[in-house]
Design a protein around this motif. Structure first.
Motif, PDB file in Angstrom:
ATOM      1  N   UNK A  84      51.951  -9.760  -1.782  1.00 53.21           N
ATOM      2  CA  UNK A  84      53.053 -10.730  -1.724  1.00 53.21           C
ATOM      3  C   UNK A  84      53.299 -11.176  -0.281  1.00 53.21           C
ATOM      4  N   UNK A  85      53.217 -10.239   0.648  1.00 50.24           N
ATOM      5  CA  UNK A  85      53.464 -10.560   2.063  1.00 50.24           C
ATOM      6  C   UNK A  85      52.325 -11.403   2.631  1.00 50.24           C
ATOM      7  N   UNK A  86      51.102 -10.967   2.366  1.00 49.82           N
ATOM      8  CA  UNK A  86      49.951 -11.560   3.076  1.00 49.82           C
ATOM      9  C   UNK A  86      49.291 -12.705   2.301  1.00 49.82           C
ATOM     10  N   UNK A  87      49.517 -12.743   0.994  1.00 51.98           N
ATOM     11  CA  UNK A  87      48.837 -13.748   0.173  1.00 51.98           C
ATOM     12  C   UNK A  87      47.386 -13.378  -0.091  1.00 51.98           C
ATOM     13  N   UNK A  88      46.957 -12.229   0.402  1.00 51.85           N
ATOM     14  CA  UNK A  88      45.571 -11.791   0.180  1.00 51.85           C
ATOM     15  C   UNK A  88      45.478 -10.978  -1.108  1.00 51.85           C
ATOM     16  N   UNK A  89      44.344 -11.054  -1.798  1.00 47.13           N
ATOM     17  CA  UNK A  89      44.187 -10.217  -2.995  1.00 47.13           C
ATOM     18  C   UNK A  89      43.970  -8.753  -2.616  1.00 47.13           C
ATOM     19  N   UNK A  90      44.169  -7.859  -3.575  1.00 44.72           N
ATOM     20  CA  UNK A  90      44.016  -6.421  -3.305  1.00 44.72           C
ATOM     21  C   UNK A  90      42.621  -6.131  -2.756  1.00 44.72           C
ATOM     22  N   UNK A  91      41.615  -6.778  -3.334  1.00 41.29           N
ATOM     23  CA  UNK A  91      40.236  -6.669  -2.829  1.00 41.29           C
ATOM     24  C   UNK A  91      39.680  -8.090  -2.827  1.00 41.29           C
ATOM     25  N   UNK A  92      39.219  -8.559  -1.690  1.00 42.53           N
ATOM     26  CA  UNK A  92      38.791  -9.960  -1.637  1.00 42.53           C
ATOM     27  C   UNK A  92      37.309 -10.118  -1.999  1.00 42.53           C
ATOM     28  N   UNK A  93      36.814 -11.352  -1.905  1.00 46.26           N
ATOM     29  CA  UNK A  93      35.439 -11.626  -2.326  1.00 46.26           C
ATOM     30  C   UNK A  93      34.413 -10.911  -1.446  1.00 46.26           C
ATOM     31  N   UNK A  94      34.847 -10.467  -0.250  1.00 44.71           N
ATOM     32  CA  UNK A  94      33.956  -9.683   0.616  1.00 44.71           C
ATOM     33  C   UNK A  94      34.126  -8.186   0.349  1.00 44.71           C
ATOM     34  N   UNK A  95      34.870  -7.883  -0.688  1.00 49.73           N
ATOM     35  CA  UNK A  95      35.187  -6.504  -1.066  1.00 49.73           C
ATOM     36  C   UNK A  95      35.998  -5.786   0.005  1.00 49.73           C
ATOM     37  N   UNK A  96      36.783  -6.561   0.742  1.00 54.73           N
ATOM     38  CA  UNK A  96      37.651  -5.919   1.730  1.00 54.73           C
ATOM     39  C   UNK A  96      39.018  -5.651   1.111  1.00 54.73           C
ATOM     40  N   UNK A  97      39.464  -4.434   1.315  1.00 53.90           N
ATOM     41  CA  UNK A  97      40.762  -4.051   0.760  1.00 53.90           C
ATOM     42  C   UNK A  97      41.883  -4.552   1.664  1.00 53.90           C
ATOM     43  N   UNK A  98      42.930  -5.073   1.021  1.00 56.94           N
ATOM     44  CA  UNK A  98      44.071  -5.562   1.805  1.00 56.94           C
ATOM     45  C   UNK A  98      44.726  -4.399   2.561  1.00 56.94           C
ATOM     46  N   UNK A  99      44.628  -3.196   2.010  1.00 57.98           N
ATOM     47  CA  UNK A  99      45.226  -2.031   2.680  1.00 57.98           C
ATOM     48  C   UNK A  99      44.526  -1.786   4.016  1.00 57.98           C
TER      49      UNK A  99
END
Ligand SMILES: Nc1ncnc2c1ncn2[C@@H]1O[C@H](COP(=O)(O)OP(=O)(O)OP(=O)(O)O)[C@@H](O)[C@H]1O
Length: 505
Positions: A375-390
């Motif tokens: 919600x804060x960042x607008x990024x998905x939990x895991x993006x298309x590069x498989x990077x975790x928002x955490x």
């Protein structure tokens, strides 16, 4: 239904494919989870995966399936679980017709007796409207000497008198409502279900969740599990069950949430609709809903699949937690529930769940923290590069670089104080040690941090918490576990390796 496996699709398959958590191999999942637990760990010390990847990864898939089967069998026997209660009583009801004696089996517990009556009525279809199921503790103890009809009448009157009602639909009613389940009416696809928009004859808009994927056993188990939990849930921030249908496929009917899921808005082309005030409202609402599930409703419910796709939005942007296909009731005295099979969505798993299969309130709190980061960042939990928002957010959270965290599409258009509270809450919820994570009653503190919330008179959570049967503040099993051992990086790595060995056979 939410029976995800690590080797299967990890999120729903809505039209917009962008930014969705991707299908991961176990080895990739392990690597990502290792990163998540140890962003600082030197790559050399991570579990090696190149050779493991070659080892037929999806022998794991069949063993996971077997484990699922075992788990289903175990749950069928466990009358403390919704699925157990429902299935035990269906069985008892079947045998009831053949033998009068078997009735005694079902009446050994009030719960089973209650469910048995329910199924009897439901199957006979002597009437269509049933009260939602009263909490088991409120079912009166009915003396055995009373006649069958007298006991039945008492149970029925309890059923009728209990809060709102839900409906048993015929297949033709749902066909009419959904334009014969036309593709054009599909508004969502999950791991085990297609969801159709529909309109009942009285004009009510509905969403029909048709369980069409998986084996018959899986569909039945998912249907019973979701129905068994949702029948006990009643809160403004949980999805509203309208009824169900067991003709043809198994179908659950919900009130339609006109804006769809938070995931589709946040990660789709309509992102602009989500200004900060709406995001803040959504965060507060989800926290209220989760607090209710954990601490305020009749049962202690762990959702196990909190994610953006499982948050529906009404036309007023009121969030509603949906998809109780994985949810578990935890009896009061249980410290935790252990699972041998990983279900849920990668990117939202708490470390202790991934490492030890521990399920308790704190595992939901971790997922809630990931959701706040989205919600804060607008990024998905895991993006298309498989990077975790955490992993992405952790250094920024530690350095308190709030400006760099905030979704660029928001610009400067947000209230600093509110943003500060949400960022602080998110960073507490994603602590890798569950001891350091707050409970939802504490995670909800941020709703009292701002004048805005107080002005809106949102002290209902506090009231609800006070008036609810408060449980003694029991320490979660995961807390005990991590207290007993100093949980350091070396131990994390050892756990990761052990998990890898188990997973890869
Ligand atoms: N009541 C509703 N109103 C509007 N849309 C809905 C409703 N229920 C479900 N949906 C849409 O359908 C999607 C899938 O629903 P749901 O998560 O219940 O299915 P599932 O098969 O259990 O999914 P999963 O694979 O996450 O377990 C949701 O993400 C949402 O977009």
């Amino acid at each position: 239904m939410a029976n995800h496996k690590l080797d299967c699709c990890l999120c729903d398959q809505k039209k917009s494919q962008a930014n969705k958590p991707k299908k991961l191999t176990i080895a990739e999942a392990l690597d990502l989870q290792s990163d998540l637990l140890h962003p600082d760990t030197n790559a050399n010390t991570r579990p090696k995966r190149a050779t493991k990847r070659q080892a037929s990864l999806f022998s794991c898939s069949s063993s996971a399936h077997d484990l699922r089967h075992l788990e289903l069998e175990k749950e069928k026997e466990n009358i403390a679980s919704p699925r157990g209660v429902l299935e035990a009583c269906m069985k008892d009801f079947d045998s009831h017709d053949q033998s009068h004696e078997s009735k005694a089996t079902c009446s050994t517990t009030r719960a089973r007796s209650h469910w048995s009556k329910f199924f009897k009525i439901w199957r006979k279809k002597s009437f269509k409207r049933l009260g939602s199921l009263p909490p088991l503790i409120s079912v009166p103890k009915i003396p055995k000497w009373k006649s069958k009809s007298s006991r039945e009448n008492q149970v029925l009157s309890k059923l009728y008198n209990f809060r709102s009602s839900w409906v048993t639909f015929s297949l033709s009613e749902l066909r009419n409502a959904t334009n014969n389940f036309s593709d054009e009416n599909i508004i969502g696809r999950g791991g085990f279900a297609e969801v159709y928009k529909g309109c009942l004859q009285d004009g009510q808009l509905i969403a029909v969740k048709k369980l069409s994927k998986g084996t018959t056993d899986e569909k039945t188990a998912g249907f019973l599990c979701e129905l068994g939990v949702i029948a006990h849930v009643d809160h403004p921030n949980t999805a509203k069950l309208v009824g169900c249908c067991v003709e043809g496929e198994m179908q659950l009917v919900f009130e339609l949430s006109t804006l769809g899921s938070l995931g589709s808005l946040l990660h789709g082309s309509d992102k602009k609709k989500l200004d900060w005030s709406k995001r803040y409202k959504i965060a507060l609402g989800i926290a209220d809903g989760l607090l209710y599930l954990h601490e305020c409703c009749h049962r202690r419910i762990i959702h196990r699949d909190i994610k953006a796709e499982n948050i529906l939005l009404t036309e007023n942007f009121e969030p509603q937690i949906c998809d109780f296909g994985l949810a578990k009731w935890l009896p009061e005295q249980w410290t935790h529930h252990s699972v041998s099979k990983f279900e849920g969505t990668f990117g939202y798993f708490a470390p202790e769940y991934f490492m030890h299969g521990i399920v308790d309130e704190k595992t939901d709190v971790f997922s809630f923290g990931v959701l706040l980061l989205e919600i804060i960042t607008g990024r998905p939990a895991v993006d298309h590069m498989q990077q975790s928002v955490v992993i992405w957010a952790k250094p920024l959270l530690d350095a308190n670089h709030i400006k760099d965290l905030v979704d660029p599409s928001l610009g400067d258009d947000y209230k600093r104080e509110q943003m500060g509270c949400v960022v602080l809450t998110a960073s507490m919820c994603i602590e890798h040690s569950p001891i350091l994570r707050p409970r939802m009653s504490q995670a909800n503190l941020f709703s009292y941090c701002t004048v805005v919330t107080l002005l809106r008179g949102e002290d209902h959570v506090l009231k609800a918490t006070k008036s609810s049967r408060r449980r003694p503040l029991q320490r979660a099993y995961s807390e005990e576990l991590l207290d007993a051992q100093e949980y350091n990086s070396t131990k994390h790595l050892r756990d990761l390796k052990r998990f890898e060995q188990i997973a890869l056979g």
